[in-house]
Design an enzyme around this catalytic site. Structure first.
Site, short mmCIF file in Angstrom:
data_model
loop_
_atom_site.label_atom_id
_atom_site.label_comp_id
_atom_site.label_asym_id
_atom_site.label_seq_id
_atom_site.Cartn_x
_atom_site.Cartn_y
_atom_site.Cartn_z
CE LYS A 16 8.01 -66.14 95.17
NZ LYS A 16 9.34 -65.97 96.36
CB CYS B 173 6.14 -44.62 93.55
SG CYS B 173 4.72 -44.13 93.70
CD GLU C 251 4.95 -63.45 95.70
OE1 GLU C 251 4.95 -62.22 96.06
OE2 GLU C 251 6.93 -64.15 95.84
CG ASN D 103 10.25 -43.82 96.11
OD1 ASN D 103 8.38 -45.05 96.06
ND2 ASN D 103 10.75 -44.45 96.07
N GLY D 104 8.00 -42.40 98.47
CA GLY D 104 7.89 -42.46 99.85
C GLY D 104 6.99 -41.43 100.81
CG HIS E 265 -1.39 -79.98 116.90
ND1 HIS E 265 -1.81 -80.60 117.71
CD2 HIS E 265 -0.31 -80.30 116.74
CE1 HIS E 265 -0.44 -81.55 118.06
NE2 HIS E 265 -0.16 -81.36 117.27
NE ARG F 160 10.86 -47.83 92.58
CZ ARG F 160 12.23 -48.55 93.70
NH1 ARG F 160 12.59 -49.25 93.52
NH2 ARG F 160 11.87 -47.75 95.06
CD GLU G 205 10.32 -67.68 99.16
OE1 GLU G 205 9.99 -66.89 100.23
OE2 GLU G 205 10.52 -66.89 97.65
CE LYS H 120 12.15 -57.49 92.83
NZ LYS H 120 11.34 -58.90 93.42
CD1 TRP I 108 1.73 -51.08 94.58
CD2 TRP I 108 1.41 -49.50 96.74
NE1 TRP I 108 1.84 -51.67 95.80
CE2 TRP I 108 1.40 -51.41 96.52
CE3 TRP I 108 2.08 -49.23 97.58
CZ2 TRP I 108 0.46 -51.66 97.90
CZ3 TRP I 108 1.63 -50.11 99.23
CH2 TRP I 108 1.14 -50.47 99.42
C1 F6R Z 1 7.97 -61.85 97.77
C2 F6R Z 1 8.54 -61.03 97.65
C3 F6R Z 1 8.57 -60.02 98.97
C4 F6R Z 1 10.44 -59.43 99.44
C5 F6R Z 1 9.95 -58.78 100.39
C6 F6R Z 1 11.11 -58.69 101.21
O1 F6R Z 1 8.10 -62.84 96.57
O2 F6R Z 1 9.65 -60.75 97.03
O3 F6R Z 1 8.09 -61.02 99.89
O4 F6R Z 1 10.71 -60.78 99.79
O5 F6R Z 1 9.36 -57.77 100.22
O6 F6R Z 1 12.09 -57.08 99.83
P1 F6R Z 1 13.22 -56.81 100.27
O7 F6R Z 1 14.28 -58.47 99.68
O8 F6R Z 1 13.58 -55.98 99.45
O9 F6R Z 1 13.81 -56.10 101.39
#
Ligand code: F6R
Length: 608
Positions: free
Chosen positions: A485, A2, A488, A101-102, A504, A27, A481, A603, A75
């Site tokens: 991308k 959050c 998501e 937050n937490g 397989h 966040r 990746e 994030k 969040w």
């Molecule tokens: C995807 C993305 C997430 C982060 C993951 C780790 O686009 O951004 O998969 O890579 O949540 O986050 P960090 O790097 O902050 O530990």
């Protein structure tokens, strides 16, 4: 995951809080709220949904008066997104307002005890216990009360607390959740991250776990858990304010994609001096490197995907065995790890709960920790033996792009640095490798010049229901990746497969018109991947090939081809990922998705 902001000063607090929260929406964005001290009481405004709703409800904050307040963007973890579950939470008397937050892990037993004492709970959140605990322990001294509350709660927290008995100050603390203190002229702030207050000040304090901060408009005092005052060094942030603004782009994600050449230069250039990689930031000696038994790379999500690249690159260059694992698994797998093992921890935010826990697990086993982190002073950076920062600047879009790219660059620097120390490269090979690493930012810039070509391809495929990515070795690592991308941010189902593995089982999902994005950039495995392309073509797939300028026969098998410049094979992931980021972005944009804030995501993932 959050966002928290707090303000005390001479200006109206609410608009400042809302403006700060707008920078923290990445966040969490399912509800928001503010509490402001006004006329000897605490006034609260909350709203389920995006911050814009709260902003509208309070006329941009203008309708809430007072010059001291706290704000929160949520969040949801405990309790659905709703007005009542939104923060701030009040104690029954209304004397205390809390943003958090937490996660308070022992909130159920605390809640029961408080209810047995007649406390009434109105929300389903874990946070509400904190507001009631403050009331329960309050003895007229806010710091002592905070210490008593902290002695009772278990878990992670960043807290901002207003008390109506203290019209000229508020109090905050953190443990395993981020919070910084901003120091202004006749005004002071707290925030989950610097972007929220950068407009007002660049001078900040980083807080350690359980340091209690008391903010007045003209002073900030920090205390330890024994109520002793402690002195801290002021850190000056050198980011440009524009780094955290959209700057004319429709989305942060595109801005951040475009920022990659600069982010790469900022990360690579200071670490190359006279043709040599200089990692002043780390204390690992040549002797230490020679003694490494095994390397573990631990991370989550995209950072884990960097680790998958890292495994191939470090093993190839250094001939040291590398195991890469997602942090949420590593922390519970009772890893066989010891003091001669190096653990590379990768995290943009530096606060991902599973990654931090995995780091602690590895440390408990005596392993040495080298972390690759973007946020200076974050929990992961603080807990590591050595840190190499990625100088990507603030990354606001939830889907990472420039942080991923700079993490890759650091992996290359580490691999080449260690390979040289281990005598694995001739001086000619080393010099060429270093100059190839230095050339990456310009090559990325070159690819970005033809982004419209990828946009065109996205326009052909944005209605797909399912998209597969295939590749071998490093191309497989980048497929992971590319697929993440895309899914998501566009919500299109997608899977990444090692190209040889598809047959397989999963090849049964390929039918007429299924899009397969085939990465075939490396020299050695090009023909092998082309064979896999033929297999999926034979089952009706439409294939988009991604390859280098060196290969001119991809056109013979694929329906569409995206070309990237050639470079050292090990470095190709830095280039291959760019069209995939663009593809995900344009598909999501054509589908009208909320690109910077995809549904259900946040994030910084500070919960397990
Ligand atoms: C995807 C993305 C997430 C982060 C993951 C780790 O686009 O951004 O998969 O890579 O949540 O986050 P960090 O790097 O902050 O530990």
């Amino acid at each position: 995951m959050c966002g928290i902001v707090g303000y005390i000063g001479e200006n109206q607090a609410a608009p400042i809080l809302l403006e700060g929260l707008s920078k923290l929406e990445y966040r969490g964005y399912d509800s928001a709220g503010i509490a402001v001290f006004n006329n000897n009481k605490i006034e609260v405004a909350k709203a389920k949904g995006r911050l814009a709703i709260l902003s509208e409800k309070t006329d941009g904050g203008k309708s809430v008066h007072g010059t001291m307040g706290i704000g929160h963007t949520r969040w949801a973890t405990h309790g659905e997104p709703s007005d009542v579950n939104s923060h701030p939470h009040l104690s029954n008397s209304g004397r205390f307002a809390v943003v958090h937050n937490g996660i308070i892990e022992n909130y159920i037993s605390l809640k029961k005890k408080l209810m047995d004492n007649g406390v009434e709970f109105i929300s389903e959140t874990d946070t509400e216990v904190i507001a009631h605990l403050f009331e329960h322990y309050y003895n007229g001294d806010i710091i002592e009360t905070m210490i008593k509350v902290l002695n009772r709660v278990e878990g992670s927290y960043a807290l901002g607390v207003l008390c109506s008995d203290y019209p000229d100050q508020f109090i905050a603390v953190r443990k395993a959740s981020p919070m910084i203190v901003g120091l202004g002229e006749n005004e002071n702030f707290i925030a989950s991250d610097v972007t929220a207050i950068l407009k007002h000040t660049r001078n900040i304090y980083y807080l350690e776990d359980n340091e209690i901060v008391v903010l007045k408009k003209d002073s900030v005092k920090i205390y330890n858990a024994d109520k002793e005052e402690i002195k801290k060094e002021v850190f000056t942030v050198d980011w440009d304010v524009s780094a955290a603004e959209k700057g004319g782009y429709e989305h942060f994600m595109m801005k951040e994609i475009e920022e990659q050449p600069k982010a790469l230069r900022d990360t690579i250039n200071p670490r190359i001096k006279n043709g040599k990689i200089v990692l002043d930031d780390i204390s690992l000696t040549t002797e230490d490197i020679k003694n490494i038994n095994k390397i573990y790379i631990v991370a989550c999500g995209s950072a884990y995907h960097v680790g998958v690249v890292g495994k191939y690159v470090i093993e190839k260059m250094c001939r040291i065995p590398v195991e890469v694992q997602v942090a949420s698994e590593f922390r519970y797998c009772d890893p066989i790890i010891g003091k001669n093992d190096l653990v590379i921890v990768i995290s943009q935010s530096g606060e991902t709960a599973d990654t931090l826990a995995a780091l602690r697990e590895a440390k408990d086993h005596g392993a040495r920790i080298l972390s690759i982190v973007n946020v200076v002073g974050s929990a992961i950076a603080n807990a590591s033996d050595d840190v190499i920062y990625t100088w990507a600047g603030p990354e606001i879009a939830v889907a990472t792009t420039k942080a991923y790219s700079t993490q890759l660059a650091v992996i290359y620097l580490i691999a080449a640095y260690m390979a040289e120390k281990l005598g694995m490269l001739t001086s000619g090979e080393y010099a060429k490798l270093v100059s190839d690493i230095e050339a990456l930012p310009d090559q990325v810039a070159e690819i970005l010049k033809s982004k419209e070509d990828v946009q065109y391809l996205a326009s052909k495929f944005f209605n797909c229901h399912s998209i597969f990515f295939i590749g071998r070795n490093l191309d497989y690592a980048v497929s992971l990746e590319g697929s993440l991308k895309l899914k998501e941010i566009s919500y299109i189902h997608s899977e990444a497969y090692a190209a040889g593995e598809l047959k397989h089982g999963t090849i049964s999902l390929i039918e007429d018109g299924t899009l397969v994005i085939a990465l075939a950039t490396g020299r050695d495995l090009f023909d092998k991947t082309v064979s896999n392309v033929k297999e999926v073509k034979a089952r009706g797939a439409v294939v988009m090939g991604v390859t280098t300028e060196e290969h001119d026969n991809m056109e013979d098998v694929a329906d569409y081809v995206v070309k990237i410049p050639a470079t050292n094979e090990m470095l190709l992931p830095s280039l291959t990922v760019i069209p995939l980021q663009l593809f995900g972005y344009y598909v999501a944009s054509l589908k009208g998705c909320d690109i910077d804030k995809p549904r259900n995501l946040a994030k910084s993932v500070t919960v397990e």
